[in-house]
Scaffold this motif. Structure first.
Motif, PDB file in Angstrom:
ATOM      1  N   ARG A 173      -5.551 -27.085 -44.191  1.00  0.00           N
ATOM      2  CA  ARG A 173      -6.273 -25.855 -43.844  1.00  0.00           C
ATOM      3  C   ARG A 173      -5.456 -25.016 -42.863  1.00  0.00           C
ATOM      4  N   LEU A 174      -4.815 -25.661 -41.892  1.00  0.00           N
ATOM      5  CA  LEU A 174      -3.969 -24.938 -40.945  1.00  0.00           C
ATOM      6  C   LEU A 174      -2.828 -24.247 -41.680  1.00  0.00           C
ATOM      7  N   VAL A 175      -2.208 -24.933 -42.629  1.00  0.00           N
ATOM      8  CA  VAL A 175      -1.122 -24.340 -43.412  1.00  0.00           C
ATOM      9  C   VAL A 175      -1.643 -23.148 -44.203  1.00  0.00           C
ATOM     10  N   SER A 176      -2.813 -23.319 -44.834  1.00  0.00           N
ATOM     11  CA  SER A 176      -3.405 -22.240 -45.623  1.00  0.00           C
ATOM     12  C   SER A 176      -3.652 -21.004 -44.774  1.00  0.00           C
ATOM     13  N   GLN A 177      -4.247 -21.194 -43.598  1.00  0.00           N
ATOM     14  CA  GLN A 177      -4.568 -20.066 -42.733  1.00  0.00           C
ATOM     15  C   GLN A 177      -3.320 -19.420 -42.138  1.00  0.00           C
ATOM     16  N   ILE A 194     -10.163 -29.609 -40.366  1.00  0.00           N
ATOM     17  CA  ILE A 194     -10.278 -28.187 -40.060  1.00  0.00           C
ATOM     18  C   ILE A 194     -10.029 -27.998 -38.567  1.00  0.00           C
ATOM     19  N   PRO A 195      -9.058 -27.169 -38.172  1.00  0.00           N
ATOM     20  CA  PRO A 195      -8.783 -26.979 -36.745  1.00  0.00           C
ATOM     21  C   PRO A 195     -10.020 -26.514 -35.984  1.00  0.00           C
ATOM     22  N   GLU A 196     -10.109 -26.928 -34.742  1.00  0.00           N
ATOM     23  CA  GLU A 196     -11.279 -26.599 -33.926  1.00  0.00           C
ATOM     24  C   GLU A 196     -11.447 -25.098 -33.745  1.00  0.00           C
ATOM     25  N   ASN A 197     -10.328 -24.373 -33.717  1.00  0.00           N
ATOM     26  CA  ASN A 197     -10.384 -22.927 -33.514  1.00  0.00           C
ATOM     27  C   ASN A 197     -10.253 -22.148 -34.820  1.00  0.00           C
ATOM     28  N   ASP A 198     -10.610 -22.754 -35.943  1.00  0.00           N
ATOM     29  CA  ASP A 198     -10.478 -22.086 -37.239  1.00  0.00           C
ATOM     30  C   ASP A 198     -11.248 -20.764 -37.215  1.00  0.00           C
ATOM     31  N   PRO A 199     -10.619 -19.665 -37.630  1.00  0.00           N
ATOM     32  CA  PRO A 199     -11.257 -18.345 -37.516  1.00  0.00           C
ATOM     33  C   PRO A 199     -12.497 -18.173 -38.385  1.00  0.00           C
ATOM     34  N   PHE A 200     -12.677 -19.001 -39.377  1.00  0.00           N
ATOM     35  CA  PHE A 200     -13.857 -18.883 -40.232  1.00  0.00           C
ATOM     36  C   PHE A 200     -14.816 -20.060 -40.059  1.00  0.00           C
ATOM     37  N   TYR A 201     -14.325 -21.278 -40.207  1.00  0.00           N
ATOM     38  CA  TYR A 201     -15.207 -22.446 -40.229  1.00  0.00           C
ATOM     39  C   TYR A 201     -15.739 -22.837 -38.850  1.00  0.00           C
ATOM     40  N   ALA A 202     -15.084 -22.391 -37.787  1.00  0.00           N
ATOM     41  CA  ALA A 202     -15.539 -22.772 -36.448  1.00  0.00           C
ATOM     42  C   ALA A 202     -16.960 -22.283 -36.180  1.00  0.00           C
ATOM     43  N   GLN A 203     -17.312 -21.124 -36.713  1.00  0.00           N
ATOM     44  CA  GLN A 203     -18.655 -20.578 -36.477  1.00  0.00           C
ATOM     45  C   GLN A 203     -19.749 -21.437 -37.111  1.00  0.00           C
ATOM     46  N   LYS A 209     -10.342 -18.512 -50.281  1.00  0.00           N
ATOM     47  CA  LYS A 209      -9.901 -19.210 -49.065  1.00  0.00           C
ATOM     48  C   LYS A 209     -11.059 -19.725 -48.210  1.00  0.00           C
ATOM     49  N   ASN A 210     -12.243 -19.123 -48.346  1.00  0.00           N
ATOM     50  CA  ASN A 210     -13.361 -19.506 -47.487  1.00  0.00           C
ATOM     51  C   ASN A 210     -14.659 -19.775 -48.233  1.00  0.00           C
ATOM     52  N   ARG A 211     -14.799 -19.250 -49.447  1.00  0.00           N
ATOM     53  CA  ARG A 211     -16.109 -19.266 -50.089  1.00  0.00           C
ATOM     54  C   ARG A 211     -16.113 -19.898 -51.484  1.00  0.00           C
ATOM     55  N   LEU A 212     -15.096 -20.673 -51.781  1.00  0.00           N
ATOM     56  CA  LEU A 212     -15.029 -21.314 -53.095  1.00  0.00           C
ATOM     57  C   LEU A 212     -16.229 -22.231 -53.306  1.00  0.00           C
TER      58      LEU A 212
END
Length: 763
Positions: free
Chosen positions: A283-287, A354-363, A586-589
């Motif tokens: 996920r980090l690589v993808s983002q 998933i990284p803790e600070n992921d811009p989408f999934y963290a929320q 990337k986020n909603r598949l």
């Protein structure tokens, strides 16, 4: 049929999981095009590109190590002495060199063995001990799966991963084959552990040892018996295409590689980074290494049909099923967004951090993305060795998406009357695919999912449209053949119609699609996040978010649903070939009713690691470029800012995943791919062409010259004209946007959209 494993650039486009494979028939050359053939004593002797004398042989008879592949690719083809119509490669005469670097098992399967890897002195008792220990592990695995099922630690309804599982059904036959493969794989693991074998011995030496003389003998694949002479009609399961290797291309066989796998332990665990540490989160690589697409990412040249044909074609040749649990339930690896405790985690769980600070999934407090490994396959030749993967569909471009990949599936799709395929009628009388009510329905249970030759048909509406058009085309052809030949039986009409449909699909692929794209790998980057529909006058009537219509193909039930979506494919631009991917992927598949979905790019990367795919640098070298020793060596094909970001994410240049390296390359002039994917995909389709005895242009396909001439005139535009509900005009090249050079033409009477002359099939 052999296949080369590369990551999910043979992408199921919006489907999610890396199939990670490319096919290559092993009796073909590694040629993208057809250069002039050497005329050297009918191929008995030849001179190779290094000016060395040799014999003209099939590639698999000459291919000793993966490091020699780049040299073989450069060769001009020669003709085989005993089969002048078949191309080969000029294989050097030095047999001593080949004996040092090659290994072929008694079953004739290809594997790779560097000369410095010692073969362990494994005794029959060593193998017996390993198998016995493995069977104990398998029993423990079965018991764990029962406990997980009883405690409802399985994939739950209305989740993204459940949507995926429903779209990618696995047959009970395939699951049984996978269960046998697990026994062989666990035995290989035990052989490595009990005998303290090195990683390279697990990779290269274990395939010297047969499981057929062990307690696993009953798990070896039975021999395929073919009729003599071979038929010019394809078998449903892909067998008997190759007389010497009748299992090549058959369903439920292992996919073969052009480069050895790199599992962490040599045989099973996912690939590790240099230093035997974990690779960075997928996920980090993808983002970090892909971008979000936007309007400026749209192509000014290509229509969305380019993407859609790529997905349809991919589904025709590849489907790697996933491991499942008790009663075919889905395996879950995460719970409420966190990693499951190891004590209740299935052994084939490989979840994505998933990284803790992921811009989408963290929320949404998500730290764990579901991921389960691909089902293992029995190894070719019934040997021990590294984990391989299954293909659940036939490995040929043969229309299995329309007809299925075994007799049982085909029978469920047939009318058994006049050679026709079964259909249903909409309220307005339009022909649609038959119902598969058990898969999905609308809220009122008035509209249902569809049944087709491939279980992924309902993934999204545009894919279902393509399936619908080809079933209509089959029935159109069948009706014409029955009228021309009233004495033909239902079976004869069905098989002849199927043969014509397969030829049309091959014709469109090789003469319209590949000249533009040269491969289906990168189709995910062409996916739009919005599905648009248009009227006959070009007015937009629909704008559907992709994630809201996955597993909901109900738009086809509308009065003009098929034509509206077809026009959308012809008028809506595809995305450009770059690192930009829509957030729908990337986020909603497979988001469904949830607030978030999955990340296709991360899944692709993780699937490559699951399959033990070597890093990008290995494939770069394989395809003839200098191996990159430092980050700046990548600047010849990748932009500097991307290389800088790679160096920040990966610890070593030899850690970079093939998928991300390939999509980051600049396009080769005149092509839509960078050099590495161009090499791999071009080779793939050369093999799909040359390794298919029943390819429509081969004499063994038994089309007359007049029939061939008519088939060669057919384009996708003709299929759309003949099988839309009310398509009156269309651009002659359906993959290119309409412009001055590609004007819309009337479907009837235009020389730019010729019709197939079915009277040539009058007997």
């Amino acid at each position: 049929m052999a296949r080369v494993l590369i990551p999910w650039i043979i992408l199921l486009v919006t489907t999610g999981f890396v199939c990670g494979q490319i096919f290559f028939p092993a009796d073909t050359t590694f040629l993208v095009s057809r250069p002039v053939v050497q005329q050297q004593n009918a191929g008995a002797t030849c001179t190779n590109h290094m000016n060395k004398k040799g014999r003209c042989k099939r590639l698999f008879e000459c291919f000793f190590m993966y490091t020699q592949l780049a040299d073989l690719i450069k060769q001009t083809p020669c003709r085989l002495a005993n089969q002048p119509s078949v191309f080969g490669v000029c294989c050097p005469n030095s047999e001593s060199d080949s004996q040092k670097t090659s290994g072929v098992s008694s079953a004739g399967t290809l594997f790779f063995k560097p000369p410095d890897v010692p073969i362990p002195d494994l005794k029959p008792q060593d193998i017996q001990n390993a198998v016995q220990a493995a069977l104990v592990v398998v029993e423990q695995r079965v018991e764990l799966e029962k406990n997980l099922f009883n405690n409802r630690i399985v994939v739950q309804p209305d989740t993204a991963v459940n949507f995926h599982l429903n779209l990618f059904p696995t047959t009970s036959e395939t699951l049984d084959v996978g269960k046998d493969a697990i026994k062989g794989l666990e035995s290989s693991i035990q052989l490595v552990n009990q005998n303290m074998l090195t990683v390279d011995q697990g990779r290269f030496a274990l395939p010297f040892f047969q499981a057929s003389s062990s307690p696993l003998a009953d798990t070896c694949r039975p021999q395929v018996n073919c009729p003599s002479p071979l038929s010019h009609f394809r078998t449903m399961d892909g067998s008997c295409n190759n007389e010497q290797r009748p299992e090549w291309g058959q369903i439920n066989v292992a996919l073969q590689r052009i480069i050895p796998p790199k599992y962490g332990d040599g045989v099973n665990t996912p690939r590790l980074a240099v230093g035997d540490v974990e690779l960075p989160s997928a996920r980090l690589v993808s983002q970090s290494l892909t971008e979000s697409s936007h309007r400026s990412s749209q192509s000014e040249t290509w229509t969305l049909m380019l993407m859609q044909w790529g997905q349809f074609l991919d589904h025709d040749i590849t489907h790697s099923p996933l491991v499942r649990g008790q009663n075919s339930t889905g395996v879950t690896c995460c719970q409420r967004g966190q990693f499951l405790d190891a004590s209740v985690r299935h052994p084939d769980c490989f979840p994505i951090a998933i990284p803790e600070n992921d811009p989408f999934y963290a929320q949404f407090n998500q730290r764990c993305m579901e991921f389960v490994r691909s089902l293992p396959a029995p190894r070719p030749g019934c040997t021990f060795g590294p984990r391989e993967q299954l293909n659940q569909v036939t490995a040929f471009i043969d229309g299995s998406t329309v007809y299925g990949s075994n007799d049982e599936a085909a029978n469920q799709l047939r009318e058994f009357n006049g050679g026709r395929l079964a259909t249903q009628r909409s309220l307005k009388g339009h022909t649609l695919l038959p119902v598969k009510a058990e898969e999905c329905s609308d809220f009122l249970r008035q509209r249902f999912c569809f049944r087709a030759g491939d279980g992924r048909v309902n993934e999204q509406p545009q894919l279902a449209v393509i399936h619908t058009l080809w079933v209509r085309e089959h029935n159109r052809v069948a009706d014409a053949l029955q009228q021309l030949n009233p004495s033909w039986s239902d079976e004869r009409v069905f098989q002849e119609s199927r043969r014509i449909i397969g030829a049309e699909i091959q014709q469109i692929t090789y003469n319209e699609f590949l000249p533009i794209f040269l491969g289906e790998d990168y189709m995910s980057s062409l996916v739009q996040g919005i599905i648009e529909g248009f009227t006959a006058f070009g007015s937009q009537t629909q704008s559907l978010l992709l994630h809201q219509h996955q597993s909901k193909p109900f738009e086809l039930y509308e009065d003009t649903g098929v034509d509206t979506l077809v026009r959308g494919l012809l008028m809506q631009p595809a995305q450009k070939m770059d690192r930009a991917f829509t957030d729908e992927l990337k986020n909603r598949l497979f988001q469904g009713k949830q607030s978030f979905g999955m990340d296709l790019i991360a899944l692709n990367l993780q699937r490559g690691r699951d399959h033990g795919l070597p890093p990008y640098n290995d494939y770069r070298e394989l395809c003839g470029r200098p191996r990159a020793n430092q980050w700046q060596d990548l600047l010849d094909v990748i932009d500097q800012r991307v290389v800088q970001e790679m160096s920040r994410i990966y610890n070593s240049i030899d850690d970079v995943d093939l998928f991300i390296g390939g999509v980051s390359e600049r396009q080769v002039e005149g092509a839509l791919l960078g050099p590495t994917f161009l090499c791999l995909i071009g080779d793939q389709f050369a093999r799909l062409r040359r390794g298919d005895r029943l390819f429509y242009e081969e004499a063994t396909a038994q089309f007359t010259q007049q029939q061939l001439a008519s088939l060669r005139s057919i384009g996708l535009a003709r299929i759309l004209c003949d099988n839309g509900d009310d398509i009156k005009s269309i651009q002659s090249s359906a993959f290119l946007r309409s412009d001055v050079q590609n004007r819309r033409r009337p479907c009837q009477g235009s020389s730019d959209i010729p019709e197939l002359d079915l009277t040539l099939w009058r007997e």
